[in-house]
Design a protein around this motif. Structure first.
Motif, mmCIF file in Angstrom:
data_model
loop_
_atom_site.group_PDB
_atom_site.id
_atom_site.type_symbol
_atom_site.label_atom_id
_atom_site.label_comp_id
_atom_site.label_asym_id
_atom_site.label_seq_id
_atom_site.Cartn_x
_atom_site.Cartn_y
_atom_site.Cartn_z
ATOM 1 N N ALA A 167 0.830 -1.213 0.000
ATOM 2 C CA ALA A 167 0.000 0.000 0.000
ATOM 3 C C ALA A 167 0.862 1.260 0.000
ATOM 4 C CB ALA A 167 -0.920 0.001 1.215
ATOM 5 N N GLY A 176 -6.053 6.055 -2.523
ATOM 6 C CA GLY A 176 -6.776 4.830 -2.806
ATOM 7 C C GLY A 176 -8.041 5.123 -3.593
ATOM 8 N N ALA A 220 -5.725 0.120 -2.344
ATOM 9 C CA ALA A 220 -4.551 0.957 -2.097
ATOM 10 C C ALA A 220 -3.331 0.249 -2.677
ATOM 11 C CB ALA A 220 -4.377 1.196 -0.605
ATOM 12 N N LYS A 250 -5.818 -4.090 0.114
ATOM 13 C CA LYS A 250 -7.181 -3.654 0.411
ATOM 14 C C LYS A 250 -7.183 -3.153 1.848
ATOM 15 C CE LYS A 250 -8.934 -5.463 -3.373
ATOM 16 N NZ LYS A 250 -8.332 -4.824 -4.496
#
Length: 163
Positions: free
Chosen positions: A53, A103, A121, A125
């Motif tokens: 992320a 995101g 992201a 998730k």
């Protein structure tokens, strides 16, 4: 007490999921990564972790001298409650939080008072639970770009056991 707060937190999440018709097991956001940078002073460390992320910063009350796994390249998982993930719009100005990430809203599950928002992201998730009022105020919808935000001190480490 902390145990009572955790019990209430999970009870609230369970109510949300039952009301939405999607009964799933409770869990925290859990992201795999590895440590890339450590800054320490006075028994405190700011630890940067590269994840699917992006790079997230974690504040911990330890140093590499007191924790054997606290070293660059070491694999870790980052854990944080869905309720500790705030959402904002892309035009969000500067904030004091270390972790402000981009995101796209992938899914939305409505309860009576709370909304569970799933954010894509990068390769992860992230789930956020916000009030229905905040959801309406922000005008969030599937496919919309958002910022997801969490404080460095709200993230915990989970360390894989090495053989």
């Amino acid at each position: 007490s902390g145990a009572e707060e955790d019990t209430e937190f999970f009870r609230t999440i369970e109510i949300l999921r039952v009301q939405s018709g999607k009964r799933t097991r409770r869990r925290l956001n859990r992201i795999k990564g590895h440590i890339t940078k450590i800054d320490s002073a006075a028994g405190i460390s700011l630890v940067d972790v590269i994840t699917g992320a992006g790079i997230l910063t974690v504040l911990i009350l330890d140093t590499p001298k007191s924790l054997s796994y606290l070293k660059e390249t070491h694999p870790v998982y980052l854990l944080f409650k869905e309720t500790e993930v705030a959402l904002g719009l892309p035009e969000l100005g500067k904030v004091s939080y270390s972790n402000v990430m981009n995101g796209i809203v992938e899914d939305v599950v409505f309860g009576e008072l709370l909304v569970e928002v799933t954010i894509a992201a990068e390769k992860e998730k992230i789930k956020s639970i916000i009030t229905e009022r905040a959801y309406r105020y922000l005008g969030i919808a599937k496919g919309k770009a958002v910022k997801w935000i969490t404080k460095a001190d709200e993230i915990a480490f989970e360390v894989p056991v090495r053989d």
